[in-house]
Design an enzyme around this catalytic site. Sequence first.
Site, mmCIF file in Angstrom:
data_model
loop_
_atom_site.group_PDB
_atom_site.id
_atom_site.type_symbol
_atom_site.label_atom_id
_atom_site.label_comp_id
_atom_site.label_asym_id
_atom_site.label_seq_id
_atom_site.Cartn_x
_atom_site.Cartn_y
_atom_site.Cartn_z
ATOM 1 C CB THR A 161 -0.919 0.034 1.236
ATOM 2 O OG1 THR A 161 -1.683 -1.169 1.283
ATOM 3 C CG2 THR A 161 -1.862 1.237 1.168
ATOM 4 C CE LYS A 236 -5.008 -1.330 1.374
ATOM 5 N NZ LYS A 236 -5.917 -2.157 2.157
ATOM 6 C CE LYS A 304 1.620 2.113 4.926
ATOM 7 N NZ LYS A 304 1.029 1.146 3.971
HETATM 8 N N1 LIG Z 1 -1.509 -6.367 7.611
HETATM 9 C C1 LIG Z 1 -2.601 -6.083 6.913
HETATM 10 O O1 LIG Z 1 -3.727 -6.371 7.353
HETATM 11 C C2 LIG Z 1 -2.512 -5.419 5.595
HETATM 12 C C3 LIG Z 1 -1.411 -4.725 5.171
HETATM 13 N N2 LIG Z 1 -1.409 -4.122 3.940
HETATM 14 C C4 LIG Z 1 -0.252 -3.399 3.457
HETATM 15 O O2 LIG Z 1 0.681 -4.368 3.031
HETATM 16 C C5 LIG Z 1 2.014 -3.935 3.282
HETATM 17 C C6 LIG Z 1 2.715 -4.945 4.185
HETATM 18 O O3 LIG Z 1 1.958 -5.051 5.364
HETATM 19 P P1 LIG Z 1 2.306 -6.127 6.492
HETATM 20 O O4 LIG Z 1 2.732 -7.403 5.888
HETATM 21 O O5 LIG Z 1 1.179 -6.093 7.429
HETATM 22 O O6 LIG Z 1 3.543 -5.405 7.155
HETATM 23 P P2 LIG Z 1 4.746 -5.967 8.012
HETATM 24 O O7 LIG Z 1 5.187 -4.804 8.822
HETATM 25 O O8 LIG Z 1 4.389 -7.237 8.689
HETATM 26 O O9 LIG Z 1 5.840 -6.315 6.891
HETATM 27 C C7 LIG Z 1 6.512 -5.310 6.238
HETATM 28 C C8 LIG Z 1 7.517 -5.904 5.267
HETATM 29 O O10 LIG Z 1 8.284 -4.833 4.705
HETATM 30 C C9 LIG Z 1 9.667 -5.102 4.940
HETATM 31 N N3 LIG Z 1 10.412 -3.865 5.079
HETATM 32 C C10 LIG Z 1 10.122 -2.803 5.875
HETATM 33 N N4 LIG Z 1 11.031 -1.826 5.705
HETATM 34 C C11 LIG Z 1 11.924 -2.282 4.793
HETATM 35 C C12 LIG Z 1 13.074 -1.722 4.183
HETATM 36 N N5 LIG Z 1 13.499 -0.482 4.482
HETATM 37 N N6 LIG Z 1 13.734 -2.458 3.275
HETATM 38 C C13 LIG Z 1 13.291 -3.706 2.963
HETATM 39 N N7 LIG Z 1 12.211 -4.282 3.485
HETATM 40 C C14 LIG Z 1 11.521 -3.573 4.391
HETATM 41 C C15 LIG Z 1 9.692 -5.930 6.183
HETATM 42 O O11 LIG Z 1 10.928 -6.602 6.276
HETATM 43 P P3 LIG Z 1 11.470 -7.136 7.708
HETATM 44 O O12 LIG Z 1 10.795 -8.432 7.935
HETATM 45 O O13 LIG Z 1 12.929 -7.230 7.528
HETATM 46 O O14 LIG Z 1 11.089 -6.092 8.735
HETATM 47 C C16 LIG Z 1 8.516 -6.847 5.916
HETATM 48 O O15 LIG Z 1 8.854 -7.851 4.997
HETATM 49 C C17 LIG Z 1 1.881 -2.533 3.883
HETATM 50 O O16 LIG Z 1 1.985 -1.611 2.839
HETATM 51 C C18 LIG Z 1 0.469 -2.542 4.459
HETATM 52 O O17 LIG Z 1 -0.082 -1.248 4.542
HETATM 53 C C19 LIG Z 1 -2.467 -4.238 3.076
HETATM 54 C C20 LIG Z 1 -3.570 -4.932 3.442
HETATM 55 C C21 LIG Z 1 -3.711 -5.540 4.744
HETATM 56 O O1 LIG Z 2 -4.647 -2.407 4.563
HETATM 57 C C1 LIG Z 2 -5.205 -3.158 5.381
HETATM 58 C C2 LIG Z 2 -6.570 -3.572 5.191
HETATM 59 C C3 LIG Z 2 -7.083 -4.460 6.247
HETATM 60 C C4 LIG Z 2 -8.433 -4.998 5.841
HETATM 61 O O2 LIG Z 2 -8.888 -4.751 4.714
HETATM 62 O O3 LIG Z 2 -9.031 -5.701 6.675
#
Ligand SMILES: NC(=O)C1=CN([C@@H]2O[C@H](COP(=O)(O)OP(=O)(O)OC[C@H]3O[C@@H](n4cnc5c(N)ncnc54)[C@H](OP(=O)(O)O)[C@@H]3O)[C@@H](O)[C@H]2O)C=CC1
Ligand SMILES: O=CCCC(=O)O
Length: 356
Positions: A161, A236, A304
């Site tokens: 996102t 989104k 964010k």
């Molecule tokens: N969780 C949710 O319900 C949802 C999340 N999203 C979106 O999806 C994306 C991921 O979310 P989510 O999986 O929850 O987040 P997490 O915080 O669990 O994971 C984030 C990922 O990004 C990596 N990362 C962060 N900073 C860096 C960097 N500087 N360089 C390289 N890798 C980096 C992390 O690596 P490392 O493991 O090394 O920290 C990890 O793999 C976000 O944009 C979020 O807004 C969308 C829908 C639903």
């Molecule tokens: O970006 C996160 C969305 C979470 C959700 O749709 O439940």
Amino acid sequence: MSFLVKTTDCHHLSSTAMAMCSSFCPHLPNHFGGRPAYSFPTKPLSFSFKAFTSQASNASSKDELPTRVGFLGLGIMGSPMAQNLIKSGCDVTVWNRTKSKCDPLISLGAKYKPSPEEVAASCDVTFAMLADPESAVDVALGKHGAVNGMSSGKGYVDVSTVDGATSKLISGHIKSTGASFLEAPVSGSKKPAEDGQLIFLTAGDKSLYEIAAPLLDVMGKSRFYLGDVGNGAAMKLVVNMIMGSMMASFSEGLLLTEKIGLDPKVLVEVVSQGAISAPMYSVKGPSMIQSLYPTAFPLKHQQKDLRLALGLAESVSQSTPIAATANELYKVAKSHGLSDEDFSAVIEALKPKLQQ
Ligand SMILES: NC(=O)C1=CN([C@@H]2O[C@H](COP(=O)(O)OP(=O)(O)OC[C@H]3O[C@@H](n4cnc5c(N)ncnc54)[C@H](OP(=O)(O)O)[C@@H]3O)[C@@H](O)[C@H]2O)C=CC1
Ligand SMILES: O=CCCC(=O)O
């Protein structure tokens, strides 16, 4: 704009599409077979699988179809998404900044490469699921970033996102290598990711959308194609802007109910039966009442998204006072160390101890 919802079988797909599904992931027909039924009016998909393979630098015959899928970013969302690709039979190569998060996927059969560049170089389609605009840019365009491994015939699908400007920046660099770009942020959280029930909001190269469709269908229940790069990101952000405000409002309701001597558990039940019912309230309400916030969607990511949505609104002079107020609450919650809790922890920002 077009959209497609997963069906119980693949009858809506052309035989070419089915052949392509099977080529990406040999177990796809079985995977589709167990899913709930939806029916929908949609244009038959016209897959350009052969066109894609003919452009691929390493695909010289039908026996060398692009079966290799990369996955960068194995956090809460990326891990289960990659896992579903592996389980459906795809040849998956993973990378994550913290290498240990690759290990469970390697145990399931994934390959590992030590940089985004090497993943992109060794795969036909590479997905990225990263925290925020900064990390999405770092992984795509930084030192040993994915762009260095991209070339004509390959595709980069960013499911993080981010804001439209970030997506356009990444798209521009990826496309300058001759590769294709698709933004495909997802609606749906940890459980839908585990269950392959995400909703993809895609925009960018239509040919890559069609090529990636069978992979999106492994990870999700529906997909929307919204046109130019930036439109998927914007949709989104609007969805998450609404969600952030809903959660803040729900939090006020729970606390007010308790303060006037009513049972917040009853509020959750009443809400669940009426017009404002939403799965989010029924799922998160009971734990919020116990001040428990098991992380599905980290609060820092919700803040964010509100920040980025407010920027989007500002760019077109749209007034969004409710989202702006909600954003302040998430900022307060963050400043009290709740960044990595679930976003439902925003309720803590309304409790007296945090308001001082
Ligand atoms: N969780 C949710 O319900 C949802 C999340 N999203 C979106 O999806 C994306 C991921 O979310 P989510 O999986 O929850 O987040 P997490 O915080 O669990 O994971 C984030 C990922 O990004 C990596 N990362 C962060 N900073 C860096 C960097 N500087 N360089 C390289 N890798 C980096 C992390 O690596 P490392 O493991 O090394 O920290 C990890 O793999 C976000 O944009 C979020 O807004 C969308 C829908 C639903
Ligand atoms: O970006 C996160 C969305 C979470 C959700 O749709 O439940």
